[in-house]
Design a protein around this motif. Structure first.
Motif, mmCIF file in Angstrom:
data_model
loop_
_atom_site.group_PDB
_atom_site.id
_atom_site.type_symbol
_atom_site.label_atom_id
_atom_site.label_comp_id
_atom_site.label_asym_id
_atom_site.label_seq_id
_atom_site.Cartn_x
_atom_site.Cartn_y
_atom_site.Cartn_z
ATOM 1 N N MET A 1 1.536 -1.590 -11.736
ATOM 2 C CA MET A 1 2.142 -2.913 -11.605
ATOM 3 C C MET A 1 2.011 -3.433 -10.179
ATOM 4 N N ILE A 2 2.264 -2.560 -9.182
ATOM 5 C CA ILE A 2 2.131 -2.970 -7.782
ATOM 6 C C ILE A 2 0.670 -3.272 -7.446
ATOM 7 N N MET A 3 -0.250 -2.601 -8.136
ATOM 8 C CA MET A 3 -1.683 -2.890 -7.952
ATOM 9 C C MET A 3 -2.074 -4.238 -8.571
ATOM 10 N N LYS A 4 -1.110 -4.844 -9.263
ATOM 11 C CA LYS A 4 -1.284 -6.149 -9.904
ATOM 12 C C LYS A 4 -2.300 -6.112 -11.050
ATOM 13 N N LEU A 5 -2.296 -4.989 -11.758
ATOM 14 C CA LEU A 5 -3.110 -4.902 -12.957
ATOM 15 C C LEU A 5 -2.371 -5.587 -14.094
ATOM 16 N N PRO A 6 -3.101 -6.244 -14.984
ATOM 17 C CA PRO A 6 -2.448 -6.974 -16.082
ATOM 18 C C PRO A 6 -1.854 -6.022 -17.119
ATOM 19 N N LEU A 7 -0.551 -5.874 -17.099
ATOM 20 C CA LEU A 7 0.136 -4.985 -18.033
ATOM 21 C C LEU A 7 1.078 -5.800 -18.911
ATOM 22 N N PRO A 8 1.055 -5.582 -20.215
ATOM 23 C CA PRO A 8 1.952 -6.329 -21.108
ATOM 24 C C PRO A 8 3.407 -5.984 -20.879
ATOM 25 N N ARG A 9 4.279 -6.925 -21.131
ATOM 26 C CA ARG A 9 5.714 -6.721 -20.941
ATOM 27 C C ARG A 9 6.248 -5.608 -21.843
ATOM 28 N N GLN A 10 5.530 -5.349 -22.932
ATOM 29 C CA GLN A 10 5.958 -4.329 -23.881
ATOM 30 C C GLN A 10 5.969 -2.933 -23.257
ATOM 31 N N VAL A 11 5.138 -2.732 -22.223
ATOM 32 C CA VAL A 11 5.108 -1.416 -21.573
ATOM 33 C C VAL A 11 6.438 -1.142 -20.873
ATOM 34 N N SER A 12 6.931 -2.140 -20.167
ATOM 35 C CA SER A 12 8.227 -2.011 -19.506
ATOM 36 C C SER A 12 9.334 -1.771 -20.532
ATOM 37 N N MET A 13 9.261 -2.481 -21.653
ATOM 38 C CA MET A 13 10.245 -2.309 -22.719
ATOM 39 C C MET A 13 10.170 -0.900 -23.308
ATOM 40 N N SER B 1 0.828 -1.212 0.000
ATOM 41 C CA SER B 1 0.000 0.000 0.000
ATOM 42 C C SER B 1 0.860 1.258 0.000
ATOM 43 N N LEU B 2 1.916 1.227 0.802
ATOM 44 C CA LEU B 2 2.813 2.382 0.881
ATOM 45 C C LEU B 2 3.518 2.612 -0.447
ATOM 46 N N LEU B 3 3.900 1.529 -1.106
ATOM 47 C CA LEU B 3 4.605 1.645 -2.379
ATOM 48 C C LEU B 3 3.676 2.155 -3.479
ATOM 49 N N ILE B 4 2.422 1.731 -3.447
ATOM 50 C CA ILE B 4 1.447 2.235 -4.426
ATOM 51 C C ILE B 4 1.289 3.745 -4.270
ATOM 52 N N LEU B 5 1.120 4.186 -3.016
ATOM 53 C CA LEU B 5 0.971 5.613 -2.732
ATOM 54 C C LEU B 5 2.213 6.379 -3.160
ATOM 55 N N TRP B 6 3.380 5.830 -2.869
ATOM 56 C CA TRP B 6 4.643 6.470 -3.214
ATOM 57 C C TRP B 6 4.759 6.689 -4.725
ATOM 58 N N ASN B 7 4.439 5.666 -5.503
ATOM 59 C CA ASN B 7 4.536 5.776 -6.958
ATOM 60 C C ASN B 7 3.482 6.715 -7.535
ATOM 61 N N ILE B 8 2.302 6.733 -6.935
ATOM 62 C CA ILE B 8 1.253 7.650 -7.390
ATOM 63 C C ILE B 8 1.686 9.101 -7.158
ATOM 64 N N LEU B 9 2.246 9.383 -5.989
ATOM 65 C CA LEU B 9 2.709 10.740 -5.683
ATOM 66 C C LEU B 9 3.815 11.173 -6.642
ATOM 67 N N ASN B 10 4.742 10.271 -6.930
ATOM 68 C CA ASN B 10 5.812 10.587 -7.877
ATOM 69 C C ASN B 10 5.270 10.811 -9.279
#
Length: 295
Positions: A216-228, A93-102
């Motif tokens: 990603m931390i919310m565990k939503l299905p994201l394709p590997r291509q996004v990271s690439m 939860s803390l990491l989700i909030l941290w990434n949202i703020l950033n």
């Protein structure tokens, strides 16, 4: 950029007499009103004038060295401590909030920084976007560029999350974080034209990157291509930084006008070359070598 401002800048007591900033945002490029943000900018304009911001950053650059050293020591000590811990810390939860703020900060910074860049390109041409430093006339840019530099300090917490969660900490991560902190402060101290590219590209990439991390931390299905795609954006960022600074160096050596000192250009070339090599190596090992092993 006004030469009087540029070199009186180092005589910090005279900076107020060189340029007077205006809070009439309608006269400046970009959105004149952003809910909440503009109110904050109006308030800070009164209580924290641009000269105060610039003087503080200039006089406290040395602090970034102490922070970087403390950051590296923290990595070593925290990694050592975690090696004796029986469990990792999820901190989801803390990491989700941290990434949202950033992500929010990066998006707002993009909205504030990029319009001036577009304005310069349309009215003065491409070279002006990295060879003219008249962006300092816009108090909002001085403020957000300064906030950008300051944001590199809390961003170091990214590494703390990685270690506590027992995720893999790669060299690219801590080298990039520590040097970006030093580089951002060192570059902006000179108020160079190239800062528009360096800072602008960074917040654009971070807007996408931190949004992706949060999802990603919310565990939503994201394709590997996004990271690439994000890594590709970072590689393009470094290539553009190299090309721009090489052209600035060429102009400086040929006595052409360009608001950036040779010292800053040389440091920039070193930083962008190093980062490009690290990101290319990461891309190759992550998306090419691993793909071959899977196949």
């Amino acid at each position: 950029m006004d030469s009087d401002f540029r070199y009186n800048y180092y005589n910090l007591d005279s900076i107020d007499s060189v340029h007077h900033w205006s809070s009439n945002w309608d006269q400046l490029p970009g959105l004149s009103y952003i809910p909440v943000i503009t109110e904050l900018e109006d308030y800070l304009f009164d209580v924290l004038p641009a000269p105060v911001i610039l003087k503080w950053l200039h006089r406290n650059f040395f602090i970034t060295f102490y922070i970087s050293i403390g950051y590296l020591l923290t990595i070593l000590l925290l990694s050592y401590w975690m090696s004796y811990c029986e469990k990792s810390y999820k901190l989801r939860s803390l990491l989700i909030l941290w990434n949202i703020l950033n992500a929010i900060f990066s998006i707002i910074a993009t909205i504030r920084m990029v319009p001036n860049f577009v304005y310069q390109y349309k009215h003065k041409g491409l070279v002006a976007t990295y060879c003219q430093s008249d962006y300092y006339r816009d108090y909002r840019l001085v403020l957000w560029y300064s906030l950008f530099c300051l944001s590199k300090i809390p961003e170091l917490l990214d590494t703390v999350f990685i270690i506590l969660r027992r995720s893999k900490l790669i060299k690219l991560h801590w080298i990039h974080h520590s040097l970006t902190l030093l580089y951002a402060y060192y570059l902006f101290m000179d108020i160079p034209g190239t800062a528009q590219w360096s800072f602008g590209l960074n917040v654009i990439v971070h807007s996408v990157m931190y949004t992706y991390y949060a999802l990603m931390i919310m565990k939503l299905p994201l394709p590997r291509q996004v990271s690439m795609l994000i890594t590709t954006m970072q590689i393009i960022q470094m290539i553009l930084g190299l090309i721009i600074n090489m052209h600035v160096l060429w102009r400086k050596l040929n006595q052409s006008q360009c608001d950036c000192s040779i010292q800053r250009v040389l440091v920039s070339l070193f930083i962008y070359t190093l980062f490009l090599a690290l990101f290319l190596n990461y891309f190759y090992k992550t998306y090419i070598v691993k793909k071959r092993k899977v196949n």
